[in-house]
Design a protein around this motif. Structure first.
Motif, PDB file in Angstrom:
ATOM      1  N   ARG A  49       0.832  -1.206   0.000  1.00 27.55           N
ATOM      2  CA  ARG A  49       0.000   0.000   0.000  1.00 27.55           C
ATOM      3  C   ARG A  49       0.869   1.259   0.000  1.00 27.55           C
ATOM      4  O   ARG A  49       0.619   2.198  -0.752  1.00 27.55           O
ATOM      5  CB  ARG A  49      -0.925   0.023   1.226  1.00 27.55           C
ATOM      6  N   THR A  50       1.870   1.257   0.868  1.00 27.62           N
ATOM      7  CA  THR A  50       2.768   2.410   0.953  1.00 27.62           C
ATOM      8  C   THR A  50       3.475   2.628  -0.380  1.00 27.62           C
ATOM      9  O   THR A  50       3.549   3.760  -0.878  1.00 27.62           O
ATOM     10  CB  THR A  50       3.797   2.205   2.082  1.00 27.62           C
ATOM     11  N   LEU A  51       3.978   1.549  -0.956  1.00 25.69           N
ATOM     12  CA  LEU A  51       4.666   1.644  -2.240  1.00 25.69           C
ATOM     13  C   LEU A  51       3.724   2.136  -3.331  1.00 25.69           C
ATOM     14  O   LEU A  51       4.070   3.035  -4.102  1.00 25.69           O
ATOM     15  CB  LEU A  51       5.271   0.289  -2.616  1.00 25.69           C
ATOM     16  N   ARG A  52       2.528   1.571  -3.389  1.00 20.63           N
ATOM     17  CA  ARG A  52       1.546   1.993  -4.393  1.00 20.63           C
ATOM     18  C   ARG A  52       1.220   3.470  -4.244  1.00 20.63           C
ATOM     19  O   ARG A  52       1.203   4.222  -5.224  1.00 20.63           O
ATOM     20  CB  ARG A  52       0.275   1.153  -4.266  1.00 20.63           C
ATOM     21  N   ASP A  53       0.983   3.911  -3.006  1.00 19.88           N
ATOM     22  CA  ASP A  53       0.640   5.313  -2.771  1.00 19.88           C
ATOM     23  C   ASP A  53       1.809   6.240  -3.122  1.00 19.88           C
ATOM     24  O   ASP A  53       1.603   7.306  -3.705  1.00 19.88           O
ATOM     25  CB  ASP A  53       0.207   5.512  -1.317  1.00 19.88           C
ATOM     26  N   THR A  54       3.010   5.821  -2.787  1.00 21.73           N
ATOM     27  CA  THR A  54       4.195   6.624  -3.108  1.00 21.73           C
ATOM     28  C   THR A  54       4.376   6.731  -4.616  1.00 21.73           C
ATOM     29  O   THR A  54       4.610   7.819  -5.153  1.00 21.73           O
ATOM     30  CB  THR A  54       5.461   6.004  -2.474  1.00 21.73           C
ATOM     31  N   LEU A  55       4.265   5.596  -5.295  1.00 20.32           N
ATOM     32  CA  LEU A  55       4.437   5.603  -6.748  1.00 20.32           C
ATOM     33  C   LEU A  55       3.317   6.371  -7.439  1.00 20.32           C
ATOM     34  O   LEU A  55       3.539   7.004  -8.470  1.00 20.32           O
ATOM     35  CB  LEU A  55       4.535   4.172  -7.284  1.00 20.32           C
ATOM     36  N   ALA A  56       2.126   6.340  -6.873  1.00 23.17           N
ATOM     37  CA  ALA A  56       1.002   7.075  -7.461  1.00 23.17           C
ATOM     38  C   ALA A  56       1.261   8.579  -7.422  1.00 23.17           C
ATOM     39  O   ALA A  56       0.886   9.294  -8.359  1.00 23.17           O
ATOM     40  CB  ALA A  56      -0.290   6.744  -6.729  1.00 23.17           C
ATOM     41  N   THR A  57       1.906   9.061  -6.372  1.00 25.98           N
ATOM     42  CA  THR A  57       2.203  10.493  -6.298  1.00 25.98           C
ATOM     43  C   THR A  57       3.299  10.897  -7.281  1.00 25.98           C
ATOM     44  O   THR A  57       3.413  12.070  -7.620  1.00 25.98           O
ATOM     45  CB  THR A  57       2.639  10.919  -4.874  1.00 25.98           C
ATOM     46  N   HIS A  58       4.072   9.929  -7.739  1.00 29.52           N
ATOM     47  CA  HIS A  58       5.135  10.200  -8.716  1.00 29.52           C
ATOM     48  C   HIS A  58       4.645   9.961 -10.154  1.00 29.52           C
ATOM     49  O   HIS A  58       5.438   9.877 -11.064  1.00 29.52           O
ATOM     50  CB  HIS A  58       6.352   9.307  -8.447  1.00 29.52           C
ATOM     51  N   GLU A  59       3.343   9.832 -10.300  1.00 32.55           N
ATOM     52  CA  GLU A  59       2.718   9.608 -11.607  1.00 32.55           C
ATOM     53  C   GLU A  59       3.328   8.419 -12.343  1.00 32.55           C
ATOM     54  O   GLU A  59       3.673   8.483 -13.519  1.00 32.55           O
ATOM     55  CB  GLU A  59       2.794  10.879 -12.453  1.00 32.55           C
ATOM     56  N   THR A  60       3.431   7.316 -11.611  1.00 33.97           N
ATOM     57  CA  THR A  60       3.918   6.063 -12.177  1.00 33.97           C
ATOM     58  C   THR A  60       2.873   5.525 -13.146  1.00 33.97           C
ATOM     59  O   THR A  60       1.678   5.784 -12.999  1.00 33.97           O
ATOM     60  CB  THR A  60       4.169   5.050 -11.036  1.00 33.97           C
ATOM     61  N   ASP A  61       3.323   4.742 -14.115  1.00 35.51           N
ATOM     62  CA  ASP A  61       2.376   4.198 -15.101  1.00 35.51           C
ATOM     63  C   ASP A  61       1.321   3.333 -14.411  1.00 35.51           C
ATOM     64  O   ASP A  61       1.557   2.746 -13.360  1.00 35.51           O
ATOM     65  CB  ASP A  61       3.134   3.397 -16.170  1.00 35.51           C
ATOM     66  N   SER A  62       0.163   3.279 -15.044  1.00 32.72           N
ATOM     67  CA  SER A  62      -0.966   2.573 -14.442  1.00 32.72           C
ATOM     68  C   SER A  62      -0.736   1.058 -14.358  1.00 32.72           C
ATOM     69  O   SER A  62      -1.282   0.406 -13.471  1.00 32.72           O
ATOM     70  CB  SER A  62      -2.257   2.873 -15.206  1.00 32.72           C
ATOM     71  N   ALA A  63       0.067   0.498 -15.241  1.00 29.16           N
ATOM     72  CA  ALA A  63       0.334  -0.946 -15.181  1.00 29.16           C
ATOM     73  C   ALA A  63       1.036  -1.312 -13.880  1.00 29.16           C
ATOM     74  O   ALA A  63       0.727  -2.349 -13.263  1.00 29.16           O
ATOM     75  CB  ALA A  63       1.174  -1.376 -16.383  1.00 29.16           C
ATOM     76  N   THR A  64       1.945  -0.491 -13.433  1.00 25.25           N
ATOM     77  CA  THR A  64       2.647  -0.734 -12.170  1.00 25.25           C
ATOM     78  C   THR A  64       1.674  -0.656 -11.001  1.00 25.25           C
ATOM     79  O   THR A  64       1.664  -1.530 -10.131  1.00 25.25           O
ATOM     80  CB  THR A  64       3.786   0.291 -11.970  1.00 25.25           C
ATOM     81  N   LEU A  65       0.846   0.367 -11.012  1.00 28.10           N
ATOM     82  CA  LEU A  65      -0.125   0.530  -9.932  1.00 28.10           C
ATOM     83  C   LEU A  65      -1.133  -0.613  -9.923  1.00 28.10           C
ATOM     84  O   LEU A  65      -1.531  -1.087  -8.856  1.00 28.10           O
ATOM     85  CB  LEU A  65      -0.827   1.884 -10.051  1.00 28.10           C
ATOM     86  N   GLN A  66      -1.515  -1.070 -11.108  1.00 29.15           N
ATOM     87  CA  GLN A  66      -2.440  -2.207 -11.196  1.00 29.15           C
ATOM     88  C   GLN A  66      -1.786  -3.477 -10.677  1.00 29.15           C
ATOM     89  O   GLN A  66      -2.437  -4.278 -10.000  1.00 29.15           O
ATOM     90  CB  GLN A  66      -2.915  -2.402 -12.634  1.00 29.15           C
TER      91      GLN A  66
END
Length: 136
Positions: A49-66
């Motif tokens: 969760r922490t990693l996903r939230d951190t990466l989401a704030t860095h506008e990581t690609d949606s495939a990574t978040l998925q």
């Protein structure tokens, strides 16, 4: 004359009880082993969760978040499978020996499946976490 049949009957009954106790101990040991992995599930969920939230704030690609969300869903399912087994398991104290043995064999198969689900889910989540942790 009656003593020998009575001793044989008592011996079979005690042996059956011992066999039932051993099987129940095996089921509960598998449960305990699976419960020990629950800490891994909680820790991985928190980390993902922490990693996903951190990466989401860095506008990581949606495939990574998925991918991270998919692993979180898997960990939630593994948790649910374990909780369902625990809520449905009942000690076979009131069952006759053969019924108890049948029940315990079924429960052993169920808890072994729970272990497989938990182990495979944890392994996949750890791999995904390590892969994407480096992107921070």
């Amino acid at each position: 004359m009656f003593a020998l049949p009575l001793l044989l009957l008592l011996g079979c009954t005690e042996g059956g009880a011992s066999e039932q106790q051993e099987l129940e101990a095996t089921v509960l040991a598998k449960h305990d082993s699976a419960m020990a992995r629950m800490g891994d599930i909680f820790k991985l969920r928190r980390n993902l969760r922490t990693l996903r939230d951190t990466l989401a704030t860095h506008e990581t690609d949606s495939a990574t978040l998925q991918a991270l969300s998919k692993e979180l869903e898997g960990l939630n399912r593994a948790d649910e499978v374990m909780m369902d087994w625990m809520h449905n398991y009942k000690a076979p104290d009131s069952l006759q020996h053969e019924q108890a043995m049948t029940y315990l064999r079924q429960e052993l198969q169920k808890i072994e499946r729970v272990q497989v689900v938990m182990d495979s889910t944890i392994a996949a989540a750890q791999k995904t976490y390590k892969t994407y942790e480096q992107q921070q």
